[in-house]
Design a protein around this motif. Structure first.
Motif, mmCIF file in Angstrom:
data_model
loop_
_atom_site.group_PDB
_atom_site.id
_atom_site.type_symbol
_atom_site.label_atom_id
_atom_site.label_comp_id
_atom_site.label_asym_id
_atom_site.label_seq_id
_atom_site.Cartn_x
_atom_site.Cartn_y
_atom_site.Cartn_z
ATOM 1 N N PHE A 83 1.066 -1.210 -0.171
ATOM 2 C CA PHE A 83 -0.007 0.156 0.090
ATOM 3 C C PHE A 83 0.858 1.264 0.066
ATOM 4 C CE2 PHE A 83 -2.407 2.966 2.935
ATOM 5 C CZ PHE A 83 -3.131 3.466 1.636
ATOM 6 N N SER A 84 0.764 2.148 -1.075
ATOM 7 C CA SER A 84 1.499 3.311 -1.286
ATOM 8 C C SER A 84 0.532 4.511 -1.281
ATOM 9 C CB SER A 84 2.348 3.255 -2.423
ATOM 10 O OG SER A 84 3.260 2.017 -2.201
ATOM 11 N N PRO A 85 0.094 5.038 -0.087
ATOM 12 C CA PRO A 85 -0.522 6.255 -0.153
ATOM 13 C C PRO A 85 -0.003 7.425 -0.834
ATOM 14 C CG PRO A 85 -0.043 6.007 2.151
ATOM 15 C CD PRO A 85 0.655 4.803 1.338
ATOM 16 N N ASN A 86 -0.635 8.124 -1.414
ATOM 17 C CA ASN A 86 -0.115 9.690 -2.036
ATOM 18 C C ASN A 86 -0.578 10.663 -1.610
ATOM 19 O OD1 ASN A 86 -2.402 9.343 -3.681
ATOM 20 N ND2 ASN A 86 -1.296 9.142 -5.475
ATOM 21 N N GLU A 87 -1.567 10.540 -0.759
ATOM 22 C CA GLU A 87 -2.344 11.768 -0.090
ATOM 23 C C GLU A 87 -3.161 11.313 1.132
ATOM 24 O OE1 GLU A 87 -6.595 11.692 -2.641
ATOM 25 O OE2 GLU A 87 -4.880 13.106 -3.407
ATOM 26 N N LEU A 88 -3.567 12.349 1.867
ATOM 27 C CA LEU A 88 -4.327 11.905 3.007
ATOM 28 C C LEU A 88 -5.832 11.333 3.076
ATOM 29 C CD1 LEU A 88 -3.503 15.110 5.334
ATOM 30 C CD2 LEU A 88 -2.699 13.034 5.510
ATOM 31 N N GLY A 89 -5.938 10.202 3.926
ATOM 32 C CA GLY A 89 -7.289 9.750 3.735
ATOM 33 C C GLY A 89 -7.269 8.307 3.509
ATOM 34 N N ASP A 90 -8.585 7.812 3.460
ATOM 35 C CA ASP A 90 -8.763 6.278 3.479
ATOM 36 C C ASP A 90 -8.721 5.821 1.937
ATOM 37 O OD1 ASP A 90 -9.328 6.211 6.045
ATOM 38 O OD2 ASP A 90 -11.498 6.368 5.887
ATOM 39 N N ALA A 91 -8.318 4.886 1.753
ATOM 40 C CA ALA A 91 -8.179 4.160 0.459
ATOM 41 C C ALA A 91 -8.744 2.694 0.596
ATOM 42 C CB ALA A 91 -6.850 4.264 -0.232
ATOM 43 N N ASP A 92 -9.294 2.116 -0.575
ATOM 44 C CA ASP A 92 -9.851 0.836 -0.526
ATOM 45 C C ASP A 92 -9.755 0.427 -1.811
ATOM 46 O OD1 ASP A 92 -12.713 1.040 -1.811
ATOM 47 O OD2 ASP A 92 -12.527 2.676 -0.076
ATOM 48 N N ALA A 93 -9.679 -1.045 -2.102
ATOM 49 C CA ALA A 93 -9.548 -1.739 -3.312
ATOM 50 C C ALA A 93 -10.086 -3.250 -3.208
ATOM 51 C CB ALA A 93 -8.276 -1.483 -4.231
ATOM 52 N N PHE A 94 -9.977 -3.910 -3.946
ATOM 53 C CA PHE A 94 -9.961 -5.505 -3.845
ATOM 54 C C PHE A 94 -8.919 -6.053 -4.601
ATOM 55 C CE2 PHE A 94 -14.278 -3.699 -3.334
ATOM 56 C CZ PHE A 94 -14.855 -4.734 -2.473
ATOM 57 N N VAL A 95 -8.459 -7.505 -4.081
ATOM 58 C CA VAL A 95 -7.575 -8.293 -4.664
ATOM 59 C C VAL A 95 -8.467 -9.281 -5.229
ATOM 60 C CG1 VAL A 95 -6.489 -9.246 -2.468
ATOM 61 C CG2 VAL A 95 -5.308 -9.480 -4.783
ATOM 62 N N ASN A 96 -8.532 -9.541 -6.297
ATOM 63 C CA ASN A 96 -9.096 -10.614 -6.833
ATOM 64 C C ASN A 96 -8.377 -11.909 -7.204
ATOM 65 O OD1 ASN A 96 -11.732 -8.903 -7.014
ATOM 66 N ND2 ASN A 96 -10.448 -7.901 -8.368
ATOM 67 N N PHE A 97 -8.919 -13.090 -6.902
ATOM 68 C CA PHE A 97 -8.153 -14.325 -6.848
ATOM 69 C C PHE A 97 -9.087 -15.211 -7.957
ATOM 70 C CE2 PHE A 97 -6.159 -12.871 -3.338
ATOM 71 C CZ PHE A 97 -4.610 -13.092 -3.657
ATOM 72 N N SER A 98 -8.711 -15.425 -9.227
ATOM 73 C CA SER A 98 -9.666 -16.463 -10.056
ATOM 74 C C SER A 98 -9.224 -17.858 -9.696
ATOM 75 C CB SER A 98 -9.588 -15.963 -11.495
ATOM 76 O OG SER A 98 -9.913 -14.749 -11.777
ATOM 77 N N SER A 99 -10.109 -18.843 -9.506
ATOM 78 C CA SER A 99 -9.852 -20.165 -9.485
ATOM 79 C C SER A 99 -10.786 -21.263 -10.041
ATOM 80 C CB SER A 99 -9.541 -20.545 -7.901
ATOM 81 O OG SER A 99 -10.708 -20.333 -7.323
ATOM 82 N N ASN A 100 -10.682 -22.415 -9.871
ATOM 83 C CA ASN A 100 -11.679 -23.245 -10.041
ATOM 84 C C ASN A 100 -12.796 -23.666 -9.040
ATOM 85 O OD1 ASN A 100 -9.661 -24.834 -8.546
ATOM 86 N ND2 ASN A 100 -9.993 -26.597 -9.729
ATOM 87 N N ASP A 101 -12.753 -22.774 -8.010
ATOM 88 C CA ASP A 101 -13.840 -23.033 -7.018
ATOM 89 C C ASP A 101 -15.256 -22.627 -7.642
ATOM 90 O OD1 ASP A 101 -15.690 -22.574 -5.013
ATOM 91 O OD2 ASP A 101 -14.047 -21.750 -3.553
ATOM 92 N N PRO A 102 -15.877 -23.632 -7.859
ATOM 93 C CA PRO A 102 -17.402 -23.297 -8.400
ATOM 94 C C PRO A 102 -18.424 -22.486 -7.869
ATOM 95 C CG PRO A 102 -17.208 -25.733 -7.396
ATOM 96 C CD PRO A 102 -15.861 -24.948 -7.297
ATOM 97 N N ASN A 103 -17.899 -22.430 -6.328
ATOM 98 C CA ASN A 103 -18.867 -21.463 -5.542
ATOM 99 C C ASN A 103 -18.219 -20.066 -5.617
ATOM 100 O OD1 ASN A 103 -20.852 -23.763 -4.890
ATOM 101 N ND2 ASN A 103 -19.284 -24.259 -3.366
ATOM 102 N N SER A 104 -17.042 -19.889 -5.900
ATOM 103 C CA SER A 104 -16.397 -18.712 -5.779
ATOM 104 C C SER A 104 -15.228 -18.590 -7.067
ATOM 105 C CB SER A 104 -16.000 -18.326 -4.495
ATOM 106 O OG SER A 104 -15.583 -17.084 -4.261
ATOM 107 N N PRO A 105 -15.654 -18.617 -8.231
ATOM 108 C CA PRO A 105 -14.763 -18.580 -9.274
ATOM 109 C C PRO A 105 -13.943 -17.224 -9.232
ATOM 110 C CG PRO A 105 -16.963 -18.370 -10.190
ATOM 111 C CD PRO A 105 -16.934 -18.523 -8.750
ATOM 112 N N VAL A 106 -14.324 -15.998 -8.705
ATOM 113 C CA VAL A 106 -13.490 -15.121 -8.295
ATOM 114 C C VAL A 106 -13.690 -14.643 -6.922
ATOM 115 C CG1 VAL A 106 -12.933 -12.571 -8.984
ATOM 116 C CG2 VAL A 106 -13.632 -14.176 -10.628
ATOM 117 N N LYS A 107 -12.488 -14.749 -6.175
ATOM 118 C CA LYS A 107 -12.610 -14.430 -4.780
ATOM 119 C C LYS A 107 -12.007 -13.032 -4.545
ATOM 120 C CE LYS A 107 -12.350 -15.116 -0.385
ATOM 121 N NZ LYS A 107 -13.765 -15.312 0.505
ATOM 122 N N PRO A 108 -13.134 -12.097 -4.360
ATOM 123 C CA PRO A 108 -12.279 -10.616 -4.057
ATOM 124 C C PRO A 108 -12.172 -10.486 -2.385
ATOM 125 C CG PRO A 108 -14.943 -10.684 -4.129
ATOM 126 C CD PRO A 108 -14.394 -11.975 -4.244
#
Length: 185
Positions: A83-108
């Motif tokens: 995490f590399s903030p360039n200004e004051l304040g809150d920041a959020d995002a998602f890291v997504n993992f794609s897989s062969n899990d049939p119930n969660s093919p993309v895990k955010p």
């Protein structure tokens, strides 16, 4: 008669939200995210991405070669995220993992961080010692506060100016209160 149940992979993230807390603006912080397989069949990770409004503030330190197969009960795979903030304040995002899990093919997995900085504040802008009788002293107190969101380190205090020799710093309870004494010669 045959009976049984099907098995499938199940992706899990440890922790389920990666929080960096307060990070000094223009600096960075590295945190570890583990991906495991809590299912009964091999889990195959095929892709990773970081998405969201503040995605540019988060990055992978190093992504293992994909695809990766995680067997049931095997050790989790580690991902280092920066995490590399360039200004004051809150920041959020998602890291997504794609897989062969049939119930969660993309895990955010949510990524949270706050760009922070110290902010020095003084109790007064000017100290007024008033009239001081010759060969006596007067004292005033100056309080230093941190109105920011990151720790403030005061590394040096000194009196300067043409009449600075008429004053003395009496340091008490740093970093909060500083006593300044004026000598009338």
């Amino acid at each position: 008669v045959f009976t049984g149940s099907g098995v499938q992979p199940e992706i899990a993230a440890i922790p389920d939200t990666l929080s960096f807390g307060n990070v000094l603006v223009k600096n960075d912080s590295l945190a570890e995210l583990l991906i495991s397989n809590s299912g009964g069949a091999p889990l195959v990770l095929t892709d990773t991405s970081i998405t969201g409004v503040n995605a540019s503030l988060f990055s992978f330190e190093e992504v293992p070669q994909l695809p990766i197969t995680i067997l049931p009960g095997a050790n989790p795979v580690s991902f280092a995220i920066r995490f590399s903030p360039n200004e004051l304040g809150d920041a959020d995002a998602f890291v997504n993992f794609s897989s062969n899990d049939p119930n969660s093919p993309v895990k955010p997995v949510p990524l949270l961080g706050t760009g922070a900085a110290p902010e020095l504040a003084l109790s007064v802008d000017t100290l007024d010692f008033g009239r001081v009788v010759l060969d006596s002293t007067a004292s005033e107190q100056l309080v230093i506060r941190n109105n920011g969101t990151f720790r403030l380190l005061v590394s040096d205090l000194r009196l300067t100016g043409p009449d600075s020799t008429l004053f003395e710093l009496l340091i008490r309870d740093l970093p909060q209160a500083i006593q300044i004494k004026y000598y009338q010669d």
